[in-house]
Design a protein around this motif. Structure first.
Motif, PDB file in Angstrom:
ATOM      1  N   GLN A 229       0.842  -1.208   0.000  1.00 28.54           N
ATOM      2  CA  GLN A 229       0.000   0.000   0.000  1.00 28.54           C
ATOM      3  C   GLN A 229       0.876   1.256   0.000  1.00 28.54           C
ATOM      4  O   GLN A 229       0.612   2.215  -0.732  1.00 28.54           O
ATOM      5  CB  GLN A 229      -0.931   0.005   1.218  1.00 28.54           C
ATOM      6  CG  GLN A 229      -2.042   1.046   1.093  1.00 28.54           C
ATOM      7  CD  GLN A 229      -2.878   1.188   2.361  1.00 28.54           C
ATOM      8  OE1 GLN A 229      -2.730   0.427   3.306  1.00 28.54           O
ATOM      9  NE2 GLN A 229      -3.748   2.166   2.370  1.00 28.54           N
TER      10      GLN A 229
ATOM     11  N   GLY B 288       2.162   2.238  -3.236  1.00 33.33           N
ATOM     12  CA  GLY B 288       1.139   2.622  -4.212  1.00 33.33           C
ATOM     13  C   GLY B 288       0.761   1.510  -5.167  1.00 33.33           C
ATOM     14  O   GLY B 288       0.160   1.758  -6.208  1.00 33.33           O
TER      15      GLY B 288
ATOM     16  N   ARG C  12      -4.359  -0.051  -3.033  1.00 35.97           N
ATOM     17  CA  ARG C  12      -4.912   0.885  -2.049  1.00 35.97           C
ATOM     18  C   ARG C  12      -5.555   0.139  -0.887  1.00 35.97           C
ATOM     19  O   ARG C  12      -5.985   0.744   0.086  1.00 35.97           O
ATOM     20  CB  ARG C  12      -5.969   1.783  -2.716  1.00 35.97           C
ATOM     21  CG  ARG C  12      -5.413   2.783  -3.678  1.00 35.97           C
ATOM     22  CD  ARG C  12      -6.506   3.672  -4.237  1.00 35.97           C
ATOM     23  NE  ARG C  12      -7.458   2.918  -5.026  1.00 35.97           N
ATOM     24  CZ  ARG C  12      -7.279   2.534  -6.282  1.00 35.97           C
ATOM     25  NH1 ARG C  12      -6.141   2.850  -6.887  1.00 35.97           N
ATOM     26  NH2 ARG C  12      -8.180   1.842  -6.931  1.00 35.97           N
ATOM     27  N   MET C  13      -5.646  -1.184  -1.033  1.00 36.40           N
ATOM     28  CA  MET C  13      -6.426  -1.960  -0.072  1.00 36.40           C
ATOM     29  C   MET C  13      -5.834  -1.903   1.341  1.00 36.40           C
ATOM     30  O   MET C  13      -4.655  -2.188   1.546  1.00 36.40           O
ATOM     31  CB  MET C  13      -6.520  -3.412  -0.516  1.00 36.40           C
ATOM     32  CG  MET C  13      -7.471  -4.225   0.355  1.00 36.40           C
ATOM     33  SD  MET C  13      -7.602  -5.912  -0.220  1.00 36.40           S
ATOM     34  CE  MET C  13      -5.961  -6.495   0.126  1.00 36.40           C
ATOM     35  N   SER C  14      -6.695  -1.547   2.295  1.00 35.30           N
ATOM     36  CA  SER C  14      -6.315  -1.567   3.705  1.00 35.30           C
ATOM     37  C   SER C  14      -7.241  -2.562   4.400  1.00 35.30           C
ATOM     38  O   SER C  14      -8.417  -2.272   4.631  1.00 35.30           O
ATOM     39  CB  SER C  14      -6.464  -0.171   4.315  1.00 35.30           C
ATOM     40  OG  SER C  14      -6.419  -0.261   5.723  1.00 35.30           O
TER      41      SER C  14
ATOM     42  N   TYR D  48      -9.554  -1.965  -6.025  1.00 36.82           N
ATOM     43  CA  TYR D  48      -8.623  -1.416  -5.046  1.00 36.82           C
ATOM     44  C   TYR D  48      -7.204  -1.265  -5.612  1.00 36.82           C
ATOM     45  O   TYR D  48      -6.259  -1.048  -4.863  1.00 36.82           O
ATOM     46  CB  TYR D  48      -8.580  -2.297  -3.793  1.00 36.82           C
ATOM     47  CG  TYR D  48      -9.918  -2.432  -3.081  1.00 36.82           C
ATOM     48  CD1 TYR D  48     -10.972  -1.565  -3.341  1.00 36.82           C
ATOM     49  CD2 TYR D  48     -10.120  -3.433  -2.141  1.00 36.82           C
ATOM     50  CE1 TYR D  48     -12.190  -1.694  -2.693  1.00 36.82           C
ATOM     51  CE2 TYR D  48     -11.334  -3.564  -1.477  1.00 36.82           C
ATOM     52  CZ  TYR D  48     -12.373  -2.690  -1.768  1.00 36.82           C
ATOM     53  OH  TYR D  48     -13.577  -2.820  -1.121  1.00 36.82           O
ATOM     54  N   GLY D  49      -7.094  -1.381  -6.918  1.00 36.22           N
ATOM     55  CA  GLY D  49      -5.782  -1.218  -7.558  1.00 36.22           C
ATOM     56  C   GLY D  49      -5.406  -2.452  -8.350  1.00 36.22           C
ATOM     57  O   GLY D  49      -5.720  -3.578  -7.929  1.00 36.22           O
ATOM     58  N   PRO D  50      -4.730  -2.267  -9.472  1.00 36.60           N
ATOM     59  CA  PRO D  50      -4.446  -3.399 -10.356  1.00 36.60           C
ATOM     60  C   PRO D  50      -3.532  -4.465  -9.744  1.00 36.60           C
ATOM     61  O   PRO D  50      -3.565  -5.623 -10.164  1.00 36.60           O
ATOM     62  CB  PRO D  50      -3.797  -2.749 -11.586  1.00 36.60           C
ATOM     63  CG  PRO D  50      -3.432  -1.372 -11.176  1.00 36.60           C
ATOM     64  CD  PRO D  50      -4.309  -0.987 -10.047  1.00 36.60           C
TER      65      PRO D  50
END
Lengths: 157, 508
Positions: free
Chosen positions: A25, A28, A31-33, A132-134
């Motif tokens: 995260q 970058g 984005r997953m939290s 949440y992002g690739p």
């Protein structure tokens, strides 16, 4: 003492997993939290949610450590690669099945189709959590493999 | 009801008009600032922080920099204002068929509200309300993250909004208009009838799951934001005749405060020219630590005593004088105050002898030279010498003669003999403060102040500099220093008015 071995290795393995997720995260790549996602099951307070989520994440880690230990006993074998392999399956299950079901049981998560409502405002993960992002699928799978390798290598229960 | 009609886009070959710096107004939330033109185009935004790469930078490059514009067809007139003493911007458009209001703001809430509600990370809310007749609007959404290095891929995810991946962050536009995406730009068109209201919300998040904004909550978010700003503004204790201008300046400064550290960035922008076509294009999105005593120490430590300017010496005198006063009030013990007092007096003597030219009846910028700098007025503003003294009146007259740029405007200095940039807004306000402190009459100070107020744009904001010929704003915008100058000048006038009144009463 040996009976407690799974607890601290379970905690260590979960910390290793969380460390990897945090690095992904921070860089970058996703984005997953997980702590935020889990913590918002209980509270809308952002910072409190992360704290609760982090504790629950460790709790889940301990639960799955037991599952791994049982699997090792049933298979009469415990190696790092077997732990990693089980972690791989677990990660894929979480990614494909768990993430698609999440909006159904998370009380604050919106659905892809109808969007946000007053009660459900959290962005759903989408297919393989790609919302949440690739690089999120990679993050989820690798973190679970790391968890399995640590348990397979060191947990002696 | 909002009627969604066909989609429009900029006509091929249409040449965009550059917007003057002074035609922008600022909105913000304490972490970043967006600039919106008087045409309703959001042309500048750095997210997540002031110093991040711009997401919209049409302000710098009208063709490639991107924008988020809301245009009306058949426009007849437009006007705008900040709503009360807040940083919520309201622009009104009148077209041949109706009237529309565009309300722009970055939501802010009280901490207590934040702990009990899930709120999106950073947002800009734009509420469109039709007040009369019918208004056709064209929306153009062209984000250009990373200072428009490369055009982004805009993905329409339906209920989840128009999404743009930006490194590790997600930029999402939410709205109920149906967009069409073409060549990295989303277009939409709508017709609003009297009573209609629609909202668009842009969010930015580095963390998932992102909290999605509720379009229906936009009016409530507006109320919360108005309350927050009004509450903040109510703490201002200035009640003088220039309360509106002072309040606007404090609100502009608040926009430039970075709350994590409490520091103020010098301005919200980078690379705006201080001279059109010139090289003076600086990045002002940082806090400049103008700690002259440190500079002086560095100069002395490296053998450059002779290079020390009058102003640097003055600031050292101010620092030492403050220490001596603390000791006199018995608030400071055991720090060798006698030594501080000695050095302070030596500095005073050096300024009074080496920086004063008797034949010209003026202080100078550098010992032994004749060049002037408007900062010499600080000799009075920082209480080194009364503004009413012969020496300071002489210096002020020379500053006006040599650095005057017409009316109340002053150049900072003329180091090359010719103006290389515009007149500095803060220097004009220093002159007002100087007059109010005894360099002139109260009426002279008020007159100069009111002349300076005329150089603000329509919503009361200033850039760093002012073009003496056209009055146009030059340089980065909005500029903290200029607004600091305005506030200090207004306070000085207020003090002078009180003193004059008390003086008259005594005489009676």
């Amino acid at each position: 003492m040996r009976s407690m071995n799974w607890i601290y290795w379970g905690v260590i393995a979960t910390f290793a997993m969380m460390l990897f997720e945090g690095v992904m995260q921070g860089l970058g790549l996703t984005r997953m939290s997980i702590p935020f996602m889990v913590g918002t099951l209980y509270t809308p307070n952002r910072s409190r949610a992360k704290l609760i989520g982090a504790f629950q994440h460790v709790g889940h880690g301990l639960l799955f450590t037991l599952v791994f230990v049982i699997a090792f006993h049933l298979l009469h074998r415990q190696t790092w690669w077997l732990g990693g392999l089980i972690g791989l399956f677990q990660g894929m299950f979480v990614l494909v099945v768990g993430m698609s079901l999440l909006p159904e049981f998370h009380p604050r998560m919106a659905s892809e189709r109808s969007g946000p409502t007053a009660m459900r405002q959290l962005e759903p993960p989408g297919f393989m959590a790609l919302n949440y992002g690739p690089a999120t699928p990679i993050s989820i799978i690798v973190s679970h493999v790391i968890f399995g390798i640590v348990i397979g290598s060191f947990c002696n229960a | 009801m909002t009627a969604i009609a066909s989609l429009v886009e900029t006509m091929p070959g249409e040449r965009r008009q550059t917007t003057a710096i002074g035609d922008y107004a600022a909105i913000g939330d304490g972490r970043s600032v967006a600039l919106i033109s008087n045409e309703g185009s959001l042309d500048w935004l750095c997210w997540p922080r002031f110093d991040s790469a711009a997401i919209f930078c049409g302000l710098l490059d009208v063709e490639r920099g991107g924008r988020w514009s809301i245009r009306r067809r058949d426009l007849i007139s437009k006007s705008r204002r900040y709503v009360g003493r807040t940083n919520v911007l309201e622009t009104r458009f009148r077209t041949s068929r109706g009237e529309m209001r565009l309300t722009d703001f970055m939501p802010i809430v009280e901490p207590a509200y934040e702990t009990s509600h899930l709120l999106p990370g950073q947002q800009i809310v734009r509420i469109l309300s039709c007040d009369a007749g019918e208004v056709e609007i064209d929306v153009e959404y062209a984000p250009r993250p990373g200072f428009a290095k490369r055009p982004p891929r805009i993905v329409d995810r339906g209920a989840l909004g128009l999404r743009v991946e930006n490194g590790g962050a997600m930029l999402t536009l939410h709205g109920d208009l149906s967009p069409r995406i073409s060549q990295h730009v989303a277009y939409a068109k709508a017709t609003l009838s009297a009573g209609d209201q629609t909202s668009m919300i842009l969010t930015y998040s580095c963390e998932s799951p992102e909290v999605l904004p509720l379009l229906a909550d936009a009016p409530a978010a507006l109320d919360r934001t108005l309350r927050w700003w009004e509450n903040w503004s109510s703490q201002c204790t200035y009640r003088g005749q220039y309360a509106d201008a002072v309040s606007r300046s404090t609100l502009a400064l608040k926009l430039l405060e970075f709350p994590t550290s409490g520091a103020f960035v010098a301005a919200a922008t980078t690379s705006l020219p201080e001279r059109i076509g010139g090289e003076l294009n600086w990045d002002y999105r940082y806090c400049w630590l103008r700690d002259a005593s440190v500079i002086m120490e560095a100069l002395c430590g490296t053998g450059y005593e002779v290079e020390a300017h009058t102003h640097s010496r003055l600031l050292c005198w101010v620092a030492l004088d403050a220490l001596v006063r603390l000791e006199e009030r018995q608030l400071l013990h055991g720090y060798g105050v006698e030594q501080f007092r000695g050095v302070r007096d030596e500095i005073r003597l050096a300024i009074e002898t080496e920086s004063w030219i008797e034949s010209e009846r003026t202080y100078t910028n550098e010992p032994g030279k004749t060049a002037l700098d408007a900062a010499l007025m600080h000799l009075s503003l920082l209480n080194f010498e009364p503004a009413s003294s012969d020496r300071m009146r002489g210096t002020y007259q020379r500053i006006c003669r040599d650095l005057g740029a017409g009316g109340p405007l002053l150049y900072r200095n003329l180091s090359t003999g010719e103006p290389t940039e515009g007149a500095f807004g803060i220097c004009g306000f220093w002159a007002v403060e100087f007059l109010a402190m005894g360099g002139g009459t109260l009426e002279e100070a008020q007159h100069a102040f009111e002349q300076m107020l005329a150089y603000a744009n329509d919503v009361g904001l200033y850039a760093e500099e002012i073009d003496p010929n056209s009055g146009a704003a030059l340089g980065n915008f909005p500029q903290a220093f200029t607004h600091v100058g305005l506030i200090n000048a207004a306070l000085a006038i207020e003090r002078r008015a009180r003193e004059d009144k008390a003086g008259r009463r005594k005489e009676i």
